[in-house]
Design a protein around this motif. Structure first.
Motif, PDB file in Angstrom:
ATOM      1  N   THR A   1       0.856  -1.200   0.000  1.00  0.00           N
ATOM      2  CA  THR A   1       0.000   0.000   0.000  1.00  0.00           C
ATOM      3  C   THR A   1       0.891   1.249   0.000  1.00  0.00           C
ATOM      4  O   THR A   1       0.968   1.979   0.978  1.00  0.00           O
ATOM      5  CB  THR A   1      -0.937   0.021   1.216  1.00  0.00           C
ATOM      6  N   ASP A   2       1.552   1.465  -1.119  1.00  0.00           N
ATOM      7  CA  ASP A   2       2.334   2.687  -1.258  1.00  0.00           C
ATOM      8  C   ASP A   2       1.442   3.797  -1.809  1.00  0.00           C
ATOM      9  O   ASP A   2       0.254   3.617  -2.055  1.00  0.00           O
ATOM     10  CB  ASP A   2       3.554   2.444  -2.147  1.00  0.00           C
ATOM     11  N   TRP A   3       2.044   4.981  -2.038  1.00  0.00           N
ATOM     12  CA  TRP A   3       1.261   6.122  -2.496  1.00  0.00           C
ATOM     13  C   TRP A   3       0.602   5.856  -3.841  1.00  0.00           C
ATOM     14  O   TRP A   3      -0.507   6.332  -4.111  1.00  0.00           O
ATOM     15  CB  TRP A   3       2.155   7.371  -2.595  1.00  0.00           C
ATOM     16  N   TYR A   4       1.287   5.078  -4.684  1.00  0.00           N
ATOM     17  CA  TYR A   4       0.769   4.833  -6.020  1.00  0.00           C
ATOM     18  C   TYR A   4      -0.495   3.978  -5.958  1.00  0.00           C
ATOM     19  O   TYR A   4      -1.463   4.233  -6.667  1.00  0.00           O
ATOM     20  CB  TYR A   4       1.848   4.144  -6.854  1.00  0.00           C
TER      21      TYR A   4
ATOM     22  N   ALA B   1       9.013   1.055   3.410  1.00  0.00           N
ATOM     23  CA  ALA B   1       8.507  -0.275   3.763  1.00  0.00           C
ATOM     24  C   ALA B   1       6.985  -0.210   3.900  1.00  0.00           C
ATOM     25  O   ALA B   1       6.440  -0.232   5.001  1.00  0.00           O
ATOM     26  CB  ALA B   1       9.143  -0.768   5.059  1.00  0.00           C
ATOM     27  N   PRO B   2       6.277  -0.083   2.770  1.00  0.00           N
ATOM     28  CA  PRO B   2       4.827   0.057   2.839  1.00  0.00           C
ATOM     29  C   PRO B   2       4.169  -1.175   3.450  1.00  0.00           C
ATOM     30  O   PRO B   2       4.618  -2.304   3.251  1.00  0.00           O
ATOM     31  CB  PRO B   2       4.420   0.224   1.371  1.00  0.00           C
ATOM     32  N   LYS B   3       3.122  -0.928   4.227  1.00  0.00           N
ATOM     33  CA  LYS B   3       2.389  -2.062   4.783  1.00  0.00           C
ATOM     34  C   LYS B   3       1.661  -2.775   3.641  1.00  0.00           C
ATOM     35  O   LYS B   3       1.458  -2.228   2.555  1.00  0.00           O
ATOM     36  CB  LYS B   3       1.391  -1.583   5.827  1.00  0.00           C
ATOM     37  N   ARG B   4       1.267  -3.994   3.896  1.00  0.00           N
ATOM     38  CA  ARG B   4       0.608  -4.807   2.880  1.00  0.00           C
ATOM     39  C   ARG B   4      -0.761  -5.231   3.390  1.00  0.00           C
ATOM     40  O   ARG B   4      -0.944  -5.461   4.575  1.00  0.00           O
ATOM     41  CB  ARG B   4       1.462  -6.026   2.513  1.00  0.00           C
ATOM     42  N   ILE B   5      -1.698  -5.320   2.442  1.00  0.00           N
ATOM     43  CA  ILE B   5      -3.047  -5.741   2.801  1.00  0.00           C
ATOM     44  C   ILE B   5      -3.377  -7.038   2.073  1.00  0.00           C
ATOM     45  O   ILE B   5      -2.948  -7.271   0.952  1.00  0.00           O
ATOM     46  CB  ILE B   5      -4.093  -4.655   2.468  1.00  0.00           C
ATOM     47  N   GLN B   6      -4.130  -7.883   2.750  1.00  0.00           N
ATOM     48  CA  GLN B   6      -4.529  -9.153   2.175  1.00  0.00           C
ATOM     49  C   GLN B   6      -5.672  -8.962   1.183  1.00  0.00           C
ATOM     50  O   GLN B   6      -6.615  -8.212   1.452  1.00  0.00           O
ATOM     51  CB  GLN B   6      -4.945 -10.123   3.275  1.00  0.00           C
TER      52      GLN B   6
ATOM     53  N   VAL C   1     -12.035   4.644   3.516  1.00  0.00           N
ATOM     54  CA  VAL C   1     -11.115   5.428   2.687  1.00  0.00           C
ATOM     55  C   VAL C   1      -9.999   4.511   2.180  1.00  0.00           C
ATOM     56  O   VAL C   1      -9.743   3.453   2.751  1.00  0.00           O
ATOM     57  CB  VAL C   1     -10.496   6.605   3.470  1.00  0.00           C
ATOM     58  N   PRO C   2      -9.320   4.905   1.091  1.00  0.00           N
ATOM     59  CA  PRO C   2      -8.199   4.094   0.606  1.00  0.00           C
ATOM     60  C   PRO C   2      -7.117   3.956   1.676  1.00  0.00           C
ATOM     61  O   PRO C   2      -6.840   4.908   2.412  1.00  0.00           O
ATOM     62  CB  PRO C   2      -7.679   4.887  -0.596  1.00  0.00           C
ATOM     63  N   PRO C   3      -6.499   2.780   1.775  1.00  0.00           N
ATOM     64  CA  PRO C   3      -5.430   2.603   2.760  1.00  0.00           C
ATOM     65  C   PRO C   3      -4.224   3.469   2.422  1.00  0.00           C
ATOM     66  O   PRO C   3      -3.897   3.675   1.260  1.00  0.00           O
ATOM     67  CB  PRO C   3      -5.091   1.117   2.650  1.00  0.00           C
ATOM     68  N   VAL C   4      -3.582   3.977   3.452  1.00  0.00           N
ATOM     69  CA  VAL C   4      -2.415   4.830   3.276  1.00  0.00           C
ATOM     70  C   VAL C   4      -1.290   4.292   4.151  1.00  0.00           C
ATOM     71  O   VAL C   4      -1.489   3.999   5.332  1.00  0.00           O
ATOM     72  CB  VAL C   4      -2.725   6.290   3.671  1.00  0.00           C
ATOM     73  N   SER C   5      -0.121   4.153   3.571  1.00  0.00           N
ATOM     74  CA  SER C   5       1.055   3.736   4.319  1.00  0.00           C
ATOM     75  C   SER C   5       1.884   4.965   4.641  1.00  0.00           C
ATOM     76  O   SER C   5       2.166   5.777   3.758  1.00  0.00           O
ATOM     77  CB  SER C   5       1.872   2.735   3.513  1.00  0.00           C
TER      78      SER C   5
END
Length: 520
Positions: free
Chosen positions: A167-170, A207-212, A198-202
Motif C-alpha cells: 500500500t504505497d502512495w501509487y 517499507a509500505p504495509k501490505r493488505i490481504q 477510505v483508501p489505505p495509506v502507508s
C-alpha cells in the motif's frame, strides 16, 4: 510554448543483457519473472509467471479475473503464434437486462461514451463481467510453448499474494482515482480496498504495509494444486460461479471456454514481418495504418515533421474505419487499465502479453468466495442494438489490445505492447515505425516524443515536440498539446524488448512509478 509543472526529466534506463529480460508494469512481478528465466525457464514460462504474479501487486490492472491476448515469437521455429484468451459474454445473457437508461450518455469517468445502461449493469458488479479467460490462456500457452510445469509458474504468484498488496502512495492513488465509489458498492471490495471507508495509506515510503486480498491466496494455492482446468470445471469453477451468481454465467459457459492458439503469419514491411493479434483487437487498425505509411514514409530520410504528419494521417483514417465498421465510439475517453508484459530470453524467444480487467479495478466487484477482482468486459459492447459491436449472448467484444512482434528472417527482433485503452495502437504503431523505418534502439524509441491519434477529432501532441512538428500537423489536424507525467498519462504506457546482434535490451515506461525492466 506549453509550460508544464515539472522542470525535471522522467526516465528509466534501458536494460541490456546477453540473458533474458522481463519488462512489466510492476517491479515485483518483473523480478519474479526474471527469476524464472534465471532458473532455466524460457520467455513463455517467465511471461506467464509474471502475469500470474502481477495480479497480487497490481490488481487494479489485471489478474485471473481478466482476459487478453499473447503473442509468442519462437526464434528456432521462426514462427509467431497468437494466444487468444479474450472475454466472452454469457450464452444466457439477455440484452434486455442492459436496457438504456434515460440519463443520456455515461458519466465522464467511464471509459466509453455509450448510452448509459440501467443501474450501470454493464460497468459495475457481476452482470458486467465477461468470461475470465486468463487462466485458460496462460495454461494453453504454457502447455504448448513452455518448459516448466503449472505449479512452478504459479509459485511466485502465491508468494506475493501471501505477502499481500503493497500500500504505497501509487496504490492509494489508483484506488482513489476513479474507482473508490464503485468499490464501495460491494462488501468484499470495500473491506479490502476501502478499510474505514477510505483508501489505505502507508506512512512508510521505504517499507509500505501490505493488505490481504481476501481469499486470493487460497484461490491461487488451489489453482496450483488442482491445475488450471479446476478454474473451469472443478471446485474453483463452483466458487467462481457462486461469486458470479447474479450474472448470466452457467457451468456450461465455463466448461466450454477454451483459449485459441493460431500462427500469425505477419505483414511484410520494409523487409521484415510485423505480427499482430487479429480479429476483435487493435491489430487490424494497426495493420491498416502500417499499410498507409508504407507509401508515405521514406525510410532513407531522417525522422522529421513529415513523419508525424504521415503517422497522424494514417492513424486518423484507420480509426475512422474502425469506428465505422467495428463499433468503438470515437468520443471515448479511455480510463482503461491493462497490464502489458514483454519478455525476451537468452535464446531470442519473445513474448508480448496483454492482460486486462478493462477499467481500473474492472467491475469493482471482488468475489467473497475467491478474492478474485473480476473484469467489466461487457462494457466493451455497445448497449445499443443493431450495431457492429452490440451486446449479445455468447459474443466476443471489440478490444484495444495490440501485442506486437517484429521478426527479421523469421527471428524475433522487437516486441512491444502497452496499457492505455484506445491509445495502445498509436503507441505500438509509432514505436514499431521508429524501430523498423528509422532503425532506432530502445533508448532512442523511448526518448522520442509520440503523438496520439486515437479518435477523429484531434491530435494529442507531446509537449516536448518542437513547434515545427505542431505546425506541420496543424495544416490538417486540430492539435492539442499535452505532457506525460507520473499520474498523468495522455499517452499509452509501453513495455518493449529488442534483440540485435545477439544482445537483448528492454525498457519500461518511465512515467509509471512501479514499472521495471529486470534482467535474469
Amino acid at each position: 510554448m506549453l509550460h508544464t509543472p515539472e522542470t525535471f526529466a522522467i526516465e528509466k534506463p534501458v536494460v541490456r543483457s546477453a540473458g533474458g529480460i522481463v519488462s512489466a508494469q510492476h517491479w515485483e512481478a518483473a523480478v519474479a519473472g526474471a527469476a524464472v528465466l534465471r532458473e532455466g525457464g524460457n520467455a513463455v514460462d517467465a511471461a506467464i509467471a509474471t502475469a500470474l504474479a502481477i495480479g497480487g501487486v497490481e490488481p487494479w490492472m489485471s489478474g485471473i479475473g481478466g482476459g487478453g491476448f499473447m503473442l509468442v515469437g519462437l526464434a528456432a521455429e521462426k514462427k509467431v503464434y497468437c494466444v487468444d484468451y479474450g472475454m466472452v459474454a454469457p450464452k444466457a445473457l439477455d440484452p434486455g437486462r442492459y436496457a438504456l437508461a434515460n440519463e443520456g450518455e455515461a458519466p465522464e469517468d467511464f471509459t466509453f461514451v455509450w448510452p448509459r445502461v440501467v443501474d450501470d449493469r454493464n460497468i459495475l458488479g457481476p452482470e458486467a463481467v465477461g468470461m475470465p479467460g486468463s487462466v485458460a490462456g496462460f495454461a494453453a500457452a504454457l502447455e504448448r510453448f513452455g518448459t516448466l510445469n503449472w505449479q512452478e509458474v504459479m509459485q511466485p504468484a502465491i508468494s506475493l499474494a501471501d505477502q499481500g498488496m503493497p500500500t504505497d502512495w501509487y496504490q492509494t492513488l489508483q484506488i482513489a482515482y476513479g474507482a473508490a465509489a464503485g468499490l464501495g458498492k460491494f462488501s468484499e471490495s470495500t473491506k479490502t480496498y476501502l478499510p474505514n471507508g477510505v483508501p489505505p495509506v502507508s506512512l512508510s515510503s521505504h517499507a509500505p504495509k501490505r493488505i490481504q486480498l481476501g481469499n486470493l491466496p487460497q484461490t491461487l494455492r488451489r489453482l496450483s494444486e488442482a491445475g488450471p482446468e479446476d478454474f473451469y470445471t472443478g471446485q474453483l469453477a463452483e466458487l467462481v460461479l457462486k461469486d458470479l451468481d447474479a450474472s448470466a454465467f452457467t457451468a456450461e459457459d465455463f466448461a466450454n471456454y477454451k483459449a485459441q492458439i493460431a500462427e500469425v503469419p505477419g505483414i511484410p514491411y520494409r523487409g521484415k514481418m510485423v505480427h499482430l493479434a487479429d480479429g476483435l483487437t487493435g491489430g487490424p487498425t494497426f495493420a491498416r495504418a502500417l499499410k498507409a505509411i508504407d507509401k508515405t514514409i521514406d525510410p532513407s530520410q531522417p525522422l522529421s515533421p513529415d513523419t508525424y504528419v504521415a503517422w497522424a494521417d494514417a492513424l486518423r483514417e484507420s480509426y475512422a474505419y474502425r469506428f465505422d465498421t467495428l463499433g468503438h465510439d470515437a468520443k471515448a475517453d479511455e480510463l482503461a487499465c491493462t497490464t502489458h508484459i514483454t519478455v525476451v530470453d537468452a535464446a531470442g524467444n519473445m513474448v508480448a502479453l496483454t492482460n486486462t480487467l478493462l477499467e481500473r479495478f474492472g467491475s469493482r466487484y471482488m468475489g467473497p468466495e475467491t478474492g478474485i477482482l473480476f473484469n467489466n468486459g461487457l462494457m466493451w459492447f455497445d448497449p445499443t442494438q443493431g450495431k457492429p459491436n452490440s451486446i449479445a449472448p455468447g459474443a466476443k467484444p471489440l478490444s484495444n489490445m495490440c501485442p506486437t512482434i517484429v521478426t527479421d528472417g523469421g527471428v524475433p527482433e522487437f516486441a512491444c505492447g502497452a496499457s492505455g485503452g484506445r491509445r495502445i495502437v498509436p503507441a505500438c504503431f509509432q514505436m514499431t515505425s521508429m524501430a523498423v523505418d528509422y532503425g532506432m534502439d530502445l533508448e532512442a524509441i523511448y526518448g522520442t516524443p509520440r503523438i496520439d491519434v486515437s479518435g477523429v477529432d484531434n491530435v494529442i501532441s507531446d509537449a516536448r515536440l518542437p513547434e515545427s512538428v505542431n505546425d506541420a500537423l496543424s495544416a490538417n489536424h486540430e492539435v492539442v498539446r499535452s505532457f506525460q507525467s507520473v499520474g498523468m498519462r495522455p499517452f499509452a504506457n509501453p513495455q518493449a524488448v529488442m534483440r540485435r546482434n545477439g544482445e537483448n535490451s528492454a525498457a519500461a515506461v518511465a512515467e509509471m512509478a512501479t514499472s521495471a525492466a529486470v534482467p535474469a
